[in-house]
Design a protein around this motif. Structure first.
Motif, short mmCIF file in Angstrom:
data_model
loop_
_atom_site.label_atom_id
_atom_site.label_comp_id
_atom_site.label_asym_id
_atom_site.label_seq_id
_atom_site.Cartn_x
_atom_site.Cartn_y
_atom_site.Cartn_z
N UNK A 1 -1.73 -4.75 8.25
CA UNK A 1 -2.73 -3.69 8.37
C UNK A 1 -2.06 -2.32 8.39
N UNK A 2 -2.60 -1.41 7.61
CA UNK A 2 -2.02 -0.07 7.56
C UNK A 2 -2.21 0.64 8.90
N UNK A 3 -1.28 1.53 9.18
CA UNK A 3 -1.30 2.18 10.48
C UNK A 3 -2.57 3.01 10.67
N UNK A 6 -5.04 0.69 12.14
CA UNK A 6 -4.66 0.19 13.46
C UNK A 6 -5.15 1.13 14.56
N UNK A 7 -4.98 2.41 14.33
CA UNK A 7 -5.39 3.36 15.37
C UNK A 7 -6.63 4.16 14.97
#
Lengths: 149, 149
Positions: A1-3, A6-7
DNA sequence: TGCAAATATATGTACCTACATTTAATGTTG
DNA sequence: CAACATTAAATGTAGGTACATATATTTGCA
């Protein structure tokens, strides 16, 4: 999953900010996965790391100073982590005869056995970097060294 | 400084182990440098990060759940970090009128001013990744994404 | 030799994480 | 609509980090 996902943040100011956040996030992600492995054996990550340093010295003793030098986290409190390991009888602590300020810390047989059991699980799960090729891992390491130059 | 010297360990099992240790060590190193910046303003790193999320929302409120979603450390305790910020009057907390289970959290003017002062320092010091080129930062980020795939 | 500086560890405090549990409000459904 | 599940936040607890300070031992040197 791309960062970004993620956030739940869609854009970063630049590649530097993105890399910084990704670095901190990924290190935490890896450590959490590692911790989960030890938890069922009643160890925390710093406790495990100290046990491994002690195994590396075995049967020679280590001192608190030596543990701090070799720990990733220099400012952590080795003394109190050794407390926990001593309670679990995974290490022994004895005043060093040749320098009564220092303390000789040794891993016990029980500690060695525990590490051996964890080794088996570690061998299967690895460091968590299996998605990289060896070349990529080396490249990553070089980039990280460069950050701290 | 090469990672071997940082932790006084001369050899690693392989590039994977070396990269793992380097990753965890470097993330800690960066966070420690960041923390030092906020300390003189009486903020910790998680407190600063939450303040920044709140500024991103301002003047709309955030909830504890939203903070957790956006934090790097999902398992941290946003509720208690907000406590600290509330004591310092950098944020306000008010029961959400439309859903009385939730809490509306807002950054105060004083909080905005504090962030602005820190921005100035941040702009000078950057993320700590200045030793990399933009291409290297992007490359680093890609490697990190790949780890977590 | 005696006394200050250095060294090795331990302890105190504030804040943090990880995770389980509690409390309160809201949804859901028979 | 009443009982139960779900959701949002707060709280409890064990262990860690960061940093300052304390205690005991050893070293160095006037």
């Amino acid at each position: 999953m791309k960062i970004e996902d993620e956030i739940k943040q869609s854009a970063f100011k630049d590649d530097y900010q993105k890399a910084y956040i990704n670095l901190v996030f990924t290190a935490g992600w890896l450590q959490l996965r590692q911790s989960a492995m030890f938890k069922e054996y009643g160890l925390t990550l710093p406790q495990f790391n100290i046990l491994r340093i002690l195994r590396g010295q075995h049967p020679k003793p280590a001192t608190v100073n030596m543990l701090i030098e070799r720990m990733l986290d220099k400012t952590s409190n080795a003394s109190r982590i050794v407390d926990k390991l001593e309670i679990k009888e995974l290490v022994t602590r004895k005043v060093c005869p040749s320098n009564r300020r220092a303390v000789d810390i040794r891993i016990t047989d029980s500690g060695l056995e525990l590490l051996q059991r964890i080794d088996a699980v570690m061998a299967v799960q690895g460091t968590g970097l299996q998605n990289l090729t060896a070349e990529e891992a080396a490249q990553l390491s070089d980039l990280l060294d460069k950050i701290r130059d």
